[in-house]
Design an enzyme around this catalytic site. Sequence first.
Site, PDB file in Angstrom:
ATOM      1  N   LYS A  76     -16.704  99.609 132.246  1.00  0.00           N
ATOM      2  CA  LYS A  76     -16.617  98.645 133.345  1.00  0.00           C
ATOM      3  C   LYS A  76     -15.828  98.887 134.392  1.00  0.00           C
ATOM      4  O   LYS A  76     -14.502  99.389 133.889  1.00  0.00           O
ATOM      5  CB  LYS A  76     -16.258  97.186 132.582  1.00  0.00           C
ATOM      6  CG  LYS A  76     -16.102  96.222 133.543  1.00  0.00           C
ATOM      7  CD  LYS A  76     -15.549  94.784 132.777  1.00  0.00           C
ATOM      8  CE  LYS A  76     -15.379  93.534 133.579  1.00  0.00           C
ATOM      9  NZ  LYS A  76     -15.050  92.435 132.714  1.00  0.00           N
ATOM     10  N   SER A 152     -17.578  88.443 133.703  1.00  0.00           N
ATOM     11  CA  SER A 152     -17.374  89.557 134.762  1.00  0.00           C
ATOM     12  C   SER A 152     -18.069  90.841 134.480  1.00  0.00           C
ATOM     13  O   SER A 152     -17.999  91.778 135.055  1.00  0.00           O
ATOM     14  CB  SER A 152     -16.037  89.662 135.314  1.00  0.00           C
ATOM     15  OG  SER A 152     -15.121  89.921 134.031  1.00  0.00           O
ATOM     16  N   SER A 176     -15.886  86.651 129.642  1.00  0.00           N
ATOM     17  CA  SER A 176     -16.522  87.678 130.545  1.00  0.00           C
ATOM     18  C   SER A 176     -17.273  88.733 129.473  1.00  0.00           C
ATOM     19  O   SER A 176     -17.993  89.520 129.743  1.00  0.00           O
ATOM     20  CB  SER A 176     -15.886  88.447 131.408  1.00  0.00           C
ATOM     21  OG  SER A 176     -15.330  87.439 132.565  1.00  0.00           O
TER      22      SER A 176
END
Length: 500
Positions: A76, A152, A176
Site C-alpha cells: 500500500k 483506504s 481501512s
Amino acid sequence: MVALPEYDNMDAVALSEAISNKELSINDVVDAAVARMEQRNPQINAVVTPMVDRWRRDFEKLNPQSPLYGVPFLLKDLVAAYEGVPFSCGSRALADYIPEHNSEMVNRFQQAGLIHLGKTNTPEFGLMGVTEPELFGPSRNPWNTDHTPGGSSGGSGAAVAARIVPVASAGDGGGSIRIPASCCGLFGLKPSRGRTPTGPDQGQLWQGAAVEHVLSRSVRDSALMLDLTAGPDHGAHFPMEKPGQSYLAMTKVAPRRLTIAFSTENPTGGTVNPECKRAVEKTAKLLESLGHIVEEATPEYDATQLYQSYLAMNLGETAAAIGHIEQQLGRALKPGKDIEIMTALLVKLGETYSAKEFAQTLHAWNIYARTMGEFHKKYDLYLTPTMADLPAKVGELMPSSIEKIVLRGLYKLPIATLLKRSGIFEKLAFRQLEKLPFTQLANLTGQPAMSVPVHWADNGLPVGVQFMAPMADEVTLFQLAAQLESELNWQAHKPAWLDS
C-alpha cells in the site's frame, strides 16, 4: 488465458509450498503475477506504481529459507516506505518523493521472503473510506467496476480480489483493512494496537488508532503474515510482545465454545442495508449450529460522540502531517494543486482545535476502551455488519462538483472558526459515517477486529461481517475465522470476468 491458470486459486502458503517443493519456479510464479497485473489492473486501477523492474535486483536480498520465499506481494502506498521507490501517499504534494530507507514493516515483509511487485492505490493520506485520489484516479471493485473497493486500502483489496497477488499490505486507522475486505470479499484483520511495528519514522500512527497488516483471501495467509511481522521495534510506544503460540498453528485448533453478542442496528440511528443485516443473521445462525452461544446485545456508547472524537483526532493529525510536509518542502501547499480541497479543509479545521479539546478526545478513547472491557467480561466477541451498506458507486461518497465549489469558497473564509461553525465539513464527514458506522470503535479502543466474507448480495457484491475481540486476543479471531472459512469456502467465489 493468462499464464499458470492454477495461480488464481493458490494462496501465499500454497505458492510458497509449491516453490519449496520445486513444483513451481519463482520465475513462473512472478511471471504469472505480472501477467495478471498487466491484464487486469487497467480495469481496476489497483497498482499505481509498478516495481517489476526492481524485483530481480532486490531478490538477492531475500533468504531462501524464509517462510514465503518467492511469493508475489504488493505494498500500500501509505506508511509502507520502500527505499528508492516513489512514496506518494496518494497526494500530488509527494508525487516525486523518494524515501531513502524502508519502513520497519517493509523490512519484515522482505525478511518473510516476499517479492514486491508494486505499490497500490490509496486516497490522499488515507483519509477516506473510498479510494479515489485525484493523483491516480479511482480504484474499482473487481466484483463490479462501477463500485468502490473501499478504502483506504482499496488498491490492495482490489488487487487481491482480482488475483493479481494472494496477499497485499494494508493499514487500518478507522476501518481501512476491514472496509476493503468487506467490499472485495476478502479476509481482513486489524491487529491490536502495538501488535505490528510503526518505525523508524513513526512513533504511533494516528495516536495509536492506526495499525498495519494485510488483506488476504485465506485466513492462514493473514495468520502467517502476523507471525512474521508482529513484535515491537526499537522505541515502540506500545511494545506488545508476540503470544507464546504461532497464529498459523492456532488456526488449526478449533475455537472453544464462545459467547458472542451480535447487533444489526446502526449505532448512529441510521439505516442498515437488508443485505448487511442478512449477513449478520446468517452468521449468527451458523455460529449457533457450530455450538457457540449467540445473543443479541450491544455495548452502551454514543456513536455520534465517538465519531466526533475520531474526527477531532483525524483533523489534528492531518494538520500536523501537512505542516511537517510543508516544513520539509520549505513552502506552503496549495489547495487544489498540491493537496485536494478536502485535505486542505481538514488542515484548516485541525488548526482550530485547542490542546484541551485534543486531550478530551484521547480521554474519551479511554472511556470507550473501559466500556468494551466491561462488555467482554460477558461476551468473548462482538458481531456486527462491517458496513451499513453495500459498496458505494465510484464517486458517490466524494464531494460533488458543486460541493467542491462551496468548499473552495469556505476555505477562503478569513477566520477558520467560521468554517468550523458552518458545519458543512461535518455534514460531508457524517455522510460517510452513515455508511461506515461500525469500524472506528476498535481503532479508538485498540482492540483487534476482523471482517469475514460471509455473504454475496443479490447484485453479486460481497458483504462482510465484523468481529471484535478483547485487547490482544487475535488468536480467538483467527480460530473462529478458520472455522467459518471451512464452513463457507469463500475462496471459491471469484469475479467472473477474471476467467475471460
